[in-house]
Design an enzyme around this catalytic site. Structure first.
Site, PDB file in Angstrom:
ATOM      1  CB  SER A   1      -0.920   0.004   1.219  1.00 11.35           C
ATOM      2  OG  SER A   1      -0.147   0.227   2.384  1.00 11.35           O
ATOM      3  CE  LYS A   2      -1.404   7.563  -2.173  1.00  9.38           C
ATOM      4  NZ  LYS A   2      -2.836   7.342  -2.427  1.00  9.38           N
ATOM      5  NE  ARG A   3       0.302   0.361   5.820  1.00  9.60           N
ATOM      6  CZ  ARG A   3       0.855  -0.788   6.195  1.00  9.60           C
ATOM      7  NH1 ARG A   3       1.983  -0.782   6.871  1.00  9.60           N
ATOM      8  NH2 ARG A   3       0.298  -1.926   5.892  1.00  9.60           N
TER       9      ARG A   3
END
Ligand code: GLU
Length: 468
Positions: A240-242
């Site tokens: 994911s983005k993180r």
């Protein structure tokens, strides 16, 4: 399996950016096709008209072209083939492997409830009725799938997966409005494109059961299946983005080279012994879909950096000059005539430590700065009376150096330190600061060579002159 020529494909839905998992799927399809001398094709699955966008189609083209995974034929657009999908359903009706189902929404809701209560999947009463009910009534067309026995998916990655046919309801092929459903479109397109090996994410494993039934309904040869595990983040959780990045374009923006991505992505779920660094020829010779592991892979930034650094050290200088120039322009760095020559000289001296082309760009800016340099506090603090004296004497020595090369300048520096009766550590930091203005720079001799003799002497002179 038959001896049809091998055709693989990637079939992304253009609904956003191109995910790194899609890139890895494309790579494995490409590697396998090349391994057996087959073809690698692209199909854009744009049947979801609400979510499919033109920029997302472009992102797929750009991503594949950046990665160097070039399909062997023009792309196929799924939506444009809707008539063909409908035509196949007509053939299935004629073959008796599909039927019109006139269940009304109320009847369907009722059947759904009864089926749930009885612990079975829904069954349409129209399955075993002959002829049409009333052509004016709305209907869907369903697959007349086997209700007994099992459907076996001999998956090349996951192993044998069986679906009990009694657990699969009769799939809708055409909706009431005549639009083809997803599983139908995939099967018809794969068949028409001659796809022999379906290599894709394991989120589609369940569809393989459904799709096999459609192949059988048409009497078509079922392809070889290979469902790839996901790529997770370093912590083992869904990417994911993180975790830093998901889109192929982000890896480009972060300064990774496409050949490094191919090498690194190939290692996510597949490998050849301990081999860490290998080029396309080797990967194509070694790759076999059967060797892909079934467990999810984890993105490992340190390993990617290591592989990328290798390819930065291998890359042609002209290419790196182009890439660094693009990065500097994106940072609004003012470029001047002659900077190309500076980059040509500097890149070979700083690239060994660069994990990305962004770092490479960071490492060259010292050489592109315009005089007089602004010296940071820390650099000014180095310029004591004593150091100034030494720098002035060193500049006088440099003025007479004809061979402005790294080995000779290392020699000159060492001899100068000896003649001053101090270690190089006494002048090195100050000289570096004066030459670089506090930016990252190679070691002393490297910095001097990057700058060239006149610029080096001028920067020292600037720092010693009273105005500095
Ligand atoms: N369009 C599907 C996706 O983007 C892939 C379908 C397939 O490979 O069969 O996930």
């Amino acid at each position: 399996m038959s001896d049809r020529p091998v055709v693989t494909r990637i079939a992304p839905s253009p609904t956003g950016y191109m995910h790194i998992g899609t890139a890895r799927t494309a790579l494995f399809n490409w590697l396998y096709a090349k391994h057996v001398g087959g073809k690698f094709l692209l199909r854009i699955e744009d049947t979801d008209r609400e979510r499919s966008t033109e920029p997302a189609v472009q992102a797929i083209f750009d991503g594949l072209s950046w990665l160097g995974l070039i399909p062997d034929e023009e792309p196929v657009f799924q939506f444009s083939r809707a008539d063909r999908h409908r035509q196949v359903v007509q053939e299935m009706l004629a073959r008796g492997s599909a039927y019109r189902c006139y269940m009304t929404p109320d009847e369907l809701a009722h059947e759904r409830e009864t089926a749930r209560a009885e612990g079975r999947v829904i069954r349409s009463p129209w399955r075993d009725r002959d002829g049409n009910y009333d052509a004016a009534q709305p209907y869907v067309i369903r697959l007349k799938a086997a209700t007994e026995g099992e459907t076996l998916i001999a998956d090349q990655v996951k192993g044998d997966v069986t679906f009990q046919n009694k657990d699969l309801d009769d799939l809708i092929l055409l909706r009431t409005d005549g639009s083809p459903t997803y599983n139908l479109a995939v099967v018809v397109d794969d068949h028409d494109m001659g796809v022999t090996h379906v290599i894709r994410g394991d989120d589609h494993l369940n569809n393989a059961g459904r799709q096999t039934q459609i192949y059988e309904g048409m009497g078509w040869e079922v392809p070889v299946w290979a469902h790839l595990p996901m790529i997770n983040g370093p912590d083992g959780k869904k990417l994911s983005k993180r975790h830093g990045a998901q889109a192929v374009s982000e890896f480009d923006d972060m300064g990774y080279l496409p050949e490094a991505m191919r090498n690194y992505l190939a290692k996510l779920g597949w490998g050849h012994g301990d081999a860490e660094i290998f080029g396309d020829d080797q990967a194509q010779a070694w790759f076999d879909i059967k060797d892909v592991v079934g467990a999810p892979a984890r993105l490992d930034w340190a390993k990617l950096a290591h592989v990328n650094n290798h390819y930065i050290r291998e890359a042609g200088i002209d290419r790196l000059v182009g890439l660094v120039t693009r990065i500097l322009k994106s940072r609004d760095w003012p470029l001047h005539d002659g900077d190309d020559a500076i980059l040509q000289r500097t890149i070979p001296l700083v690239r060994d430590g660069a994990k990305t082309t962004l770092e490479l760009a960071d490492n060259v800016v010292f050489a592109l700065k315009r005089r007089p340099l602004e010296l940071p506090e820390k650099a000014l603090a180095q310029l004591t009376e004593e150091t100034r004296g030494r720098l002035a004497r060193l500049a006088a020595v440099y003025a007479d150096v004809a061979d402005w090369s790294v080995p000779n300048l290392e020699d000159v520096n060492r001899k100068f330190a000896e003649s001053e009766g101090v270690g190089l550590g006494k002048i090195g930091p100050a000289l570096r600061a004066v030459l670089s203005g506090g930016s990252p720079a190679p070691d002393l001799a490297g910095a001097l060579v990057s700058l060239g003799k006149p610029e080096s002497l001028a920067r020292i002179d600037d720092a010693l002159s009273p105005a500095a």
